[in-house]
Scaffold this motif. Structure first.
Motif, PDB file in Angstrom:
ATOM      1  N   LEU A   1       0.829  -1.207   0.000  1.00 45.52           N
ATOM      2  CA  LEU A   1       0.000   0.000   0.000  1.00 45.52           C
ATOM      3  C   LEU A   1       0.865   1.259   0.000  1.00 45.52           C
ATOM      4  O   LEU A   1       0.479   2.285  -0.548  1.00 45.52           O
ATOM      5  CB  LEU A   1      -0.924   0.014   1.220  1.00 45.52           C
ATOM      6  CG  LEU A   1      -2.129  -0.927   1.145  1.00 45.52           C
ATOM      7  CD1 LEU A   1      -2.813  -1.033   2.495  1.00 45.52           C
ATOM      8  CD2 LEU A   1      -3.116  -0.451   0.088  1.00 45.52           C
ATOM      9  N   ASP A   2       2.037   1.153   0.605  1.00 45.46           N
ATOM     10  CA  ASP A   2       2.942   2.293   0.615  1.00 45.46           C
ATOM     11  C   ASP A   2       3.604   2.517  -0.743  1.00 45.46           C
ATOM     12  O   ASP A   2       4.417   3.427  -0.901  1.00 45.46           O
ATOM     13  CB  ASP A   2       4.032   2.093   1.683  1.00 45.46           C
ATOM     14  CG  ASP A   2       3.487   2.349   3.082  1.00 45.46           C
ATOM     15  OD1 ASP A   2       2.464   3.048   3.191  1.00 45.46           O
ATOM     16  OD2 ASP A   2       4.073   1.837   4.051  1.00 45.46           O
ATOM     17  N   GLY A   3       3.291   1.653  -1.693  1.00 42.43           N
ATOM     18  CA  GLY A   3       3.814   1.846  -3.043  1.00 42.43           C
ATOM     19  C   GLY A   3       5.088   1.081  -3.330  1.00 42.43           C
ATOM     20  O   GLY A   3       5.692   1.247  -4.387  1.00 42.43           O
ATOM     21  N   ASN A   4       5.508   0.217  -2.404  1.00 40.46           N
ATOM     22  CA  ASN A   4       6.720  -0.566  -2.634  1.00 40.46           C
ATOM     23  C   ASN A   4       6.428  -1.803  -3.477  1.00 40.46           C
ATOM     24  O   ASN A   4       5.287  -2.219  -3.619  1.00 40.46           O
ATOM     25  CB  ASN A   4       7.304  -1.030  -1.302  1.00 40.46           C
ATOM     26  CG  ASN A   4       7.615   0.138  -0.391  1.00 40.46           C
ATOM     27  OD1 ASN A   4       8.285   1.074  -0.796  1.00 40.46           O
ATOM     28  ND2 ASN A   4       7.104   0.089   0.826  1.00 40.46           N
ATOM     29  N   GLN A   5       7.477  -2.366  -4.038  1.00 44.60           N
ATOM     30  CA  GLN A   5       7.373  -3.637  -4.758  1.00 44.60           C
ATOM     31  C   GLN A   5       8.328  -4.625  -4.095  1.00 44.60           C
ATOM     32  O   GLN A   5       9.409  -4.250  -3.655  1.00 44.60           O
ATOM     33  CB  GLN A   5       7.778  -3.453  -6.229  1.00 44.60           C
ATOM     34  CG  GLN A   5       6.830  -2.587  -7.032  1.00 44.60           C
ATOM     35  CD  GLN A   5       5.473  -3.224  -7.229  1.00 44.60           C
ATOM     36  OE1 GLN A   5       5.384  -4.438  -7.361  1.00 44.60           O
ATOM     37  NE2 GLN A   5       4.416  -2.423  -7.219  1.00 44.60           N
ATOM     38  N   PHE A   6       7.928  -5.897  -4.077  1.00 43.39           N
ATOM     39  CA  PHE A   6       8.854  -6.914  -3.590  1.00 43.39           C
ATOM     40  C   PHE A   6       9.845  -7.263  -4.687  1.00 43.39           C
ATOM     41  O   PHE A   6       9.509  -7.211  -5.859  1.00 43.39           O
ATOM     42  CB  PHE A   6       8.096  -8.171  -3.161  1.00 43.39           C
ATOM     43  CG  PHE A   6       7.292  -7.968  -1.923  1.00 43.39           C
ATOM     44  CD1 PHE A   6       7.911  -7.770  -0.698  1.00 43.39           C
ATOM     45  CD2 PHE A   6       5.909  -7.965  -1.977  1.00 43.39           C
ATOM     46  CE1 PHE A   6       7.169  -7.581   0.455  1.00 43.39           C
ATOM     47  CE2 PHE A   6       5.159  -7.776  -0.831  1.00 43.39           C
ATOM     48  CZ  PHE A   6       5.789  -7.586   0.386  1.00 43.39           C
ATOM     49  N   GLU A   7      11.055  -7.641  -4.278  1.00 41.03           N
ATOM     50  CA  GLU A   7      12.052  -7.980  -5.288  1.00 41.03           C
ATOM     51  C   GLU A   7      12.626  -9.363  -5.058  1.00 41.03           C
ATOM     52  O   GLU A   7      12.803  -9.801  -3.929  1.00 41.03           O
ATOM     53  CB  GLU A   7      13.171  -6.937  -5.273  1.00 41.03           C
ATOM     54  CG  GLU A   7      12.821  -5.714  -6.099  1.00 41.03           C
ATOM     55  CD  GLU A   7      13.754  -4.565  -5.799  1.00 41.03           C
ATOM     56  OE1 GLU A   7      14.974  -4.786  -5.801  1.00 41.03           O
ATOM     57  OE2 GLU A   7      13.250  -3.458  -5.537  1.00 41.03           O
ATOM     58  N   GLU A   8      12.921 -10.020  -6.165  1.00 38.81           N
ATOM     59  CA  GLU A   8      13.431 -11.387  -6.153  1.00 38.81           C
ATOM     60  C   GLU A   8      14.634 -11.539  -5.219  1.00 38.81           C
ATOM     61  O   GLU A   8      15.570 -10.743  -5.256  1.00 38.81           O
ATOM     62  CB  GLU A   8      13.845 -11.771  -7.583  1.00 38.81           C
ATOM     63  CG  GLU A   8      14.613 -13.076  -7.713  1.00 38.81           C
ATOM     64  CD  GLU A   8      13.762 -14.304  -7.435  1.00 38.81           C
ATOM     65  OE1 GLU A   8      12.561 -14.280  -7.736  1.00 38.81           O
ATOM     66  OE2 GLU A   8      14.313 -15.279  -6.904  1.00 38.81           O
ATOM     67  N   GLY A   9      14.556 -12.576  -4.388  1.00 35.01           N
ATOM     68  CA  GLY A   9      15.723 -12.953  -3.595  1.00 35.01           C
ATOM     69  C   GLY A   9      16.044 -12.057  -2.416  1.00 35.01           C
ATOM     70  O   GLY A   9      16.922 -12.378  -1.639  1.00 35.01           O
ATOM     71  N   VAL A  10      15.325 -10.942  -2.266  1.00 35.74           N
ATOM     72  CA  VAL A  10      15.647 -10.039  -1.166  1.00 35.74           C
ATOM     73  C   VAL A  10      15.127 -10.619   0.144  1.00 35.74           C
ATOM     74  O   VAL A  10      14.024 -11.140   0.212  1.00 35.74           O
ATOM     75  CB  VAL A  10      15.022  -8.646  -1.411  1.00 35.74           C
ATOM     76  CG1 VAL A  10      15.239  -7.733  -0.209  1.00 35.74           C
ATOM     77  CG2 VAL A  10      15.588  -8.033  -2.668  1.00 35.74           C
TER      78      VAL A  10
END
Lengths: 329, 327
Positions: A282-291
């Protein structure tokens, strides 16, 4: 007479018009819909969700059907859409039936997620997964090996012979077994989702294999079942039981020594992570592979698998006498 | 004034209308998100399946002789999974599978009717047996060899199957506009304007008198159980399309709710008394309460309780008011 009615109706309509914009709140409203409410497992997830909401300053809405009713679950989600929540996470009772209503939610700009159980794979933004199948299998085998001092014969009491998740776990257990050359699997038996049947099957095994040193109960009913069988047969100390199950059912056997440790995940943390992930999106972030993500408030470091849009809570959790009393699910 | 009040409390339909209006106004004021066009039209879809089953129940109870149909939920489950298996697993077109499903519902209802009216077995026994038989049959049909001996739901439907349960016409759910309301109108007409309707009330209120006046008792009872099967099948079609999944357990628990709605709607459990309008109002009230409670974020465990409380409360209030009037 007629005039009175007219006045009444007018007053009503006017006051409704004044009242209607009562919605606007600046806090995010994040909803979690479990398969059903009122069972210890989902109560634990609710507890985690509440804690996360407090820590993150969001509002947590926890609502679901009283039984694992597919149609009711959909109706509840639809009403959450009407209420205008910002994110909906669901543990679907039917992975396909949930799709249209989640599509509708998404069209209205709501963040949609699955948690605990996946569904609507093409629609949901992320699936919050409690643990990977291979790690559950590996951990179970490791715990058994440790309890058996890395040598001797053991058996597996599984549940449904066609249960996909159980068979996958067994496959990974056997893969891990190659690291323990002094251990030998004598047989796999099936007891369905029935504690009493698991007790009987395990008692038969104990008679049939006098030199048996360990038994895995593969599901939440067979694990306490095999532990009870070890207790009844008077073999505590000679045979050790383990498996995948919940603390509330395994606690007596950890206490009496039939079980040294068993495997599950932490549903409180799973609930926490679900709300955290919703807020993150909701804060506008995206998840990223392997993080690996730092989530204050839970014990593990979740990571993301981009191909499946899946956030994994962490490695499975091992319960033993040091922590089995800390959980009431 | 006193006359109006007398009419309201002694007429079930007017009494329910009043209850409906009071609840509606109360919810509109107290629950944010309740009073707007979207919610009011959206929630109607959740009353359709229960409404169809309640109507089935109303017809059967009206016919008297201890008439009751406990198998409506199981018939709904069986028809749902039958349509699912035919369309999703056998690859049939819905154009053939849906009518066949409705026919199957009709067949099950007819079977109940034959046992009740020709076999002279108590409706409670016949339909209780039906509840278990049809439910079991639904589970058997649902077994997918791919997954071993376990019953599995079917969720592979073509897009064309979804229009009944998921499409809107002018913002109003399709199934409300083109299935539920027409069915209600037809039965309202049948019950209030036709010979068959008068025969049904006659059979229900005084069996002996009805037989002496030349009404074919067996035929009337046979018909209502068959209609109950057809209405259950219609409900199955709607719910399967709406949730996009055919499930062998979809109707579990609906039978008692349907009976409750029928009784709340003023259908006398002894038979021979009650109207379609009353049943519609009862469905509307319960659907609205469910919606209101959910929007207000009230815990789900209260919802079934609310159904029971409204039933007992409204009957008690009605009785009390009528009693008082007599003094």
């Amino acid at each position: 007479m007629k005039r009175n009615w007219l006045v009444l109706v007018l007053v009503l309509v006017l006051s409704l018009l004044l009242l209607s914009p009562a919605f606007g709140q600046d806090k995010y409203r994040i909803a979690f819909v479990p398969k059903l409410v009122g069972i210890p497992y989902f109560n634990a997830m609710e507890e985690g969700g509440k804690k996360a909401a407090e820590d993150l300053g969001v509002e947590f809405v926890y609502t679901g059907p009283v039984t694992d009713d597919v149609a009711k679950q959909i109706e509840i989600i639809d009403n959450l859409i009407t209420q205008g929540v910002d994110a909906i996470a669901v543990a679907p009772n039917d992975p396909a039936a949930i799709t249209p209503v989640l599509e509708k939610a998404k069209e209205r700009g709501i963040v949609v997620m699955t948690s605990d159980t996946d569904g609507a794979e093409g629609v949901r933004d992320v699936f919050v997964n409690q643990a990977l199948q291979d790690q559950i299998g590996y951990t179970t085998m490791d715990e058994l090996a440790k309890a058996m001092d890395y040598e001797g014969k053991f058996a597996i009491v599984s549940c449904g012979p066609t249960a996909w998740n159980l068979n996958t776990w067994i496959m990974y257990e056997l893969e891990r077994l190659t690291q323990y050359p002094d251990m030998e699997l004598v047989t796999i038996r099936y007891a369905y989702e029935d504690v009493q049947m698991a007790i009987n099957v395990a008692l038969d095994l104990i008679n049939a294999f006098p030199d048996l040193k360990g038994i895995i109960g593969q599901c939440s009913t067979s694990a306490p079942g095999v532990a009870e069988a070890v207790t009844q047969a008077g073999k505590i100390g000679e045979i050790v039981a383990t498996g995948v199950s919940v603390p509330s059912m395994m606690r007596p056997y950890v206490k009496n020594g039939a079980v040294k440790s068993f495997v599950l995940w932490n549903p409180v943390d799973l609930g926490y992570l679900t709300v955290w992930a919703a807020k993150y999106l909701l804060d506008g972030n995206q998840f990223e592979e392997g993080v690996e993500y730092e989530v204050p408030g839970i014990a593990t470091k979740p990571w993301y698998v981009a191909e499946e849009r899946m956030l994994v809570l962490g490695p499975p959790m091992v319960f033993d006498e040091t922590n089995v009393d800390d959980f009431d699910f | 004034m006193r006359n109006i009040w007398d009419t309201v409390i002694s007429n079930r339909v007017l009494f329910l209308s009043l209850l409906f209006v009071i609840l509606f106004v109360f919810f509109s004021f107290t629950i944010p998100g309740f009073f707007n066009l979207y919610n009011l039209s959206n929630m109607t879809q959740y009353g359709v399946e229960l409404g169809l089953l309640a109507l089935a129940e109303a017809l059967v109870i009206l016919s008297g002789g201890g008439g009751i149909d406990l198998s409506v939920g199981s018939m709904m489950s069986l028809v749902s999974i039958l349509m699912g298996v035919l369309i999703g697993r056998a690859g049939w077109s819905p154009v053939f599978a849906v009518p066949l499903g409705i026919l199957a519902g009709m067949g099950m209802g007819l079977f109940n009717g034959i046992l009740v009216s020709l076999g002279r077995i108590l409706p409670l026994i016949v339909t209780l047996a039906g509840l278990y038989m049809y439910r079991s049959l639904a589970l058997i049909i649902a077994v997918d060899p791919q997954f071993g001996p376990n019953p599995m739901p079917v969720s592979t439907f073509p897009e064309s199957f979804y229009f009944v349960g998921q499409y809107r016409v002018g913002g109003i759910p399709f199934q409300v506009l083109f299935i539920f309301l027409p069915v209600l109108l037809i039965f309202h007409f049948l019950l209030s304007r036709t010979t068959w309707g008068r025969q049904l009330y006659g059979v229900g209120s005084n069996e002996t008198a009805a037989v002496f006046s030349g009404i074919n008792l067996k035929k009337v009872r046979l018909t209502v159980y068959t209609l109950s099967g057809i209405l259950s099948a219609l409900a199955a079609w709607v719910i399967t399309s709406r949730i996009a999944s055919a499930r062998p357990d979809v109707g579990t628990g609906y039978e008692l709710q349907a009976i409750t709605i029928a009784v709340l709607g003023g259908i006398s459990i002894q038979g021979g008394e009650g109207t379609v309008g009353g049943v519609l109002l009862a469905v509307a009230i319960i659907t609205m309460i469910n919606n209101g409670l959910q929007l207000a974020g009230i815990h789900q465990i209260w919802q079934l309780g609310a159904l029971g409380a409204v039933l007992v409360g409204s009957v008690l209030l009605n009785q009390f008011l009528i009693q008082r009037r007599k003094i």
